[in-house]
Design an enzyme around this catalytic site. Structure first.
Site, mmCIF file in Angstrom:
data_model
loop_
_atom_site.group_PDB
_atom_site.id
_atom_site.type_symbol
_atom_site.label_atom_id
_atom_site.label_comp_id
_atom_site.label_asym_id
_atom_site.label_seq_id
_atom_site.Cartn_x
_atom_site.Cartn_y
_atom_site.Cartn_z
ATOM 1 N N LYS A 53 0.843 -1.210 0.000
ATOM 2 C CA LYS A 53 0.000 0.000 0.000
ATOM 3 C C LYS A 53 0.874 1.256 0.000
ATOM 4 O O LYS A 53 0.630 2.204 -0.751
ATOM 5 C CB LYS A 53 -0.940 -0.010 1.215
ATOM 6 C CG LYS A 53 -2.063 -1.025 1.085
ATOM 7 C CD LYS A 53 -2.857 -1.253 2.377
ATOM 8 C CE LYS A 53 -3.886 -2.358 2.152
ATOM 9 N NZ LYS A 53 -4.687 -2.701 3.344
ATOM 10 N N GLN A 97 -4.751 -1.413 9.483
ATOM 11 C CA GLN A 97 -4.737 -2.751 8.892
ATOM 12 C C GLN A 97 -5.406 -3.745 9.843
ATOM 13 O O GLN A 97 -5.113 -3.778 11.034
ATOM 14 C CB GLN A 97 -3.275 -3.163 8.593
ATOM 15 C CG GLN A 97 -3.128 -4.474 7.839
ATOM 16 C CD GLN A 97 -3.697 -4.436 6.426
ATOM 17 O OE1 GLN A 97 -3.780 -3.385 5.792
ATOM 18 N NE2 GLN A 97 -4.112 -5.583 5.930
ATOM 19 N N ASP A 120 -11.030 3.120 3.872
ATOM 20 C CA ASP A 120 -11.472 1.724 3.794
ATOM 21 C C ASP A 120 -12.995 1.640 3.730
ATOM 22 O O ASP A 120 -13.538 0.609 3.338
ATOM 23 C CB ASP A 120 -11.012 0.959 5.048
ATOM 24 C CG ASP A 120 -9.764 0.128 4.823
ATOM 25 O OD1 ASP A 120 -9.565 -0.341 3.694
ATOM 26 O OD2 ASP A 120 -9.010 -0.055 5.796
HETATM 27 N N1 GUN Z 1 -7.239 -6.692 6.015
HETATM 28 C C1 GUN Z 1 -7.584 -7.423 4.925
HETATM 29 N N2 GUN Z 1 -8.128 -6.639 3.978
HETATM 30 C C2 GUN Z 1 -8.127 -5.383 4.475
HETATM 31 C C3 GUN Z 1 -8.562 -4.131 3.961
HETATM 32 O O1 GUN Z 1 -9.086 -4.003 2.845
HETATM 33 N N3 GUN Z 1 -8.375 -3.069 4.780
HETATM 34 C C4 GUN Z 1 -7.827 -3.177 6.025
HETATM 35 N N4 GUN Z 1 -7.712 -2.085 6.763
HETATM 36 N N5 GUN Z 1 -7.428 -4.334 6.530
HETATM 37 C C5 GUN Z 1 -7.570 -5.420 5.751
#
Ligand code: GUN
Length: 283
Positions: A53, A97, A120
């Site tokens: 990311k 995350q 998100d």
């Molecule tokens: N863990 C797995 N997929 C995601 C996501 O799309 N966003 C976040 N914040 N954590 C994740």
């Protein structure tokens, strides 16, 4: 029939080129889109996702900050950091995350992110907005899946769409988006009786259940569009999806591969949401 391969890398590349141009236009007006990513603990998969990311931000010309804490950090430390990032004008998007360690109340953490920076789309306010049909941020993975449909010219109106998995991150928002696009939506999960009964009726099948090669050709309607959200590691270290690609690609009309399908699109849509947040702020 041999399925058309929906190439996530190619689509992601096209979209990211556009984002870069838009980021440059914003930068010319004095704003660089900024994303903060918080990681708690040392889960290897989460570390890879967070690194990807942050790297994607750099490539698109965005500012990014990675904030890491050991797994036993006091939750208040994270809440304090979120309050600081909520007030930071250089940050337009904030992502924590998931999953968080067990001593965290994840819902409380997600609620501590300013809804206008919740790229998100996991804050309760943004989940509600999506449900009401006027989303502020669309969760990245289902957003990426919808981009595949749009790009491939797949009209969802009146289609039978079946989603395997009911997570807050993928299954539930995916179902909402398909419904909004006027598909008839069925959500299946671990307690569903006769899963194959449902999958065989699907014109559009989205697999997000986290089981390697679970969806086999006998479970798929010939001519269906199959979207594979799964990322599973096989004993030999190779990655594979929730769909048996070799078998299903022989009968589907279109299919996303793993790797190179939904994965690159998820991060791309995180960039999209961060850019949209920055553009909204500038006006
Ligand atoms: N863990 C797995 N997929 C995601 C996501 O799309 N966003 C976040 N914040 N954590 C994740």
């Amino acid at each position: 029939m041999t399925a058309r391969i929906l190439d996530g890398n190619a689509l992601a590349q096209r979209l990211r080129a556009d984002f870069k141009t838009r980021a440059e236009a914003l930068a010319a007006r004095g704003t660089r889109p900024g994303l903060a990513v918080i990681l708690v603990g040392e889960d290897p998969a989460s570390q890879v996702y967070v690194r990807n990311k942050v790297n994607a931000c750099a490539q698109a010309g965005f500012h990014s900050e990675r904030i890491s804490y050991p797994r036993d950090v006091e939750p208040q430390v994270v809440f304090d950091k979120l309050a600081e990032l909520n007030a930071d004008p250089a940050i337009h998007g904030i992502l924590v995350q998931l999953p968080l360690p067990k001593h965290f109340d994840s819902d409380a953490v997600l609620k501590a992110i300013a809804p206008a920076k919740d790229v998100d789309g996991f804050h309760a306010e943004n989940v509600g907005a999506l449900m009401q049909g006027h989303p502020r941020f669309i969760p990245c993975t289902p957003y990426g899946v919808m981009k595949f449909f749009a790009d491939a010219g797949i009209d969802l109106r009146g289609k039978e769409a079946v989603v395997l998995g009911r997570s807050n991150i993928v299954g539930k928002p995916m179902a909402m988006l398909l419904l909004q696009a006027s598909a008839t939506v069925t959500v299946c999960h671990s307690q569903t009786r006769d899963l194959a009964f449902h999958t065989r009726r699907a014109d559009v099948l989205v697999a997000a259940l986290g089981k390697a090669r679970f969806v086999t050709a006998d479970m798929v309607k010939p001519g269906a569009v199959v979207i594979d959200v799964g990322i599973n590691r096989l004993p030999d270290g190779k990655l594979c999806g929730d769909v048996d690609f070799a078998g299903v690609s022989a009968i589907a009309a279109a299919i996303t591969p793993v790797p190179g399908g939904v994965g690159p699109m998820t991060i791309t849509m995180l960039l999209a949401n961060t850019l949209e947040a920055a553009e909204r702020e500038v006006g």
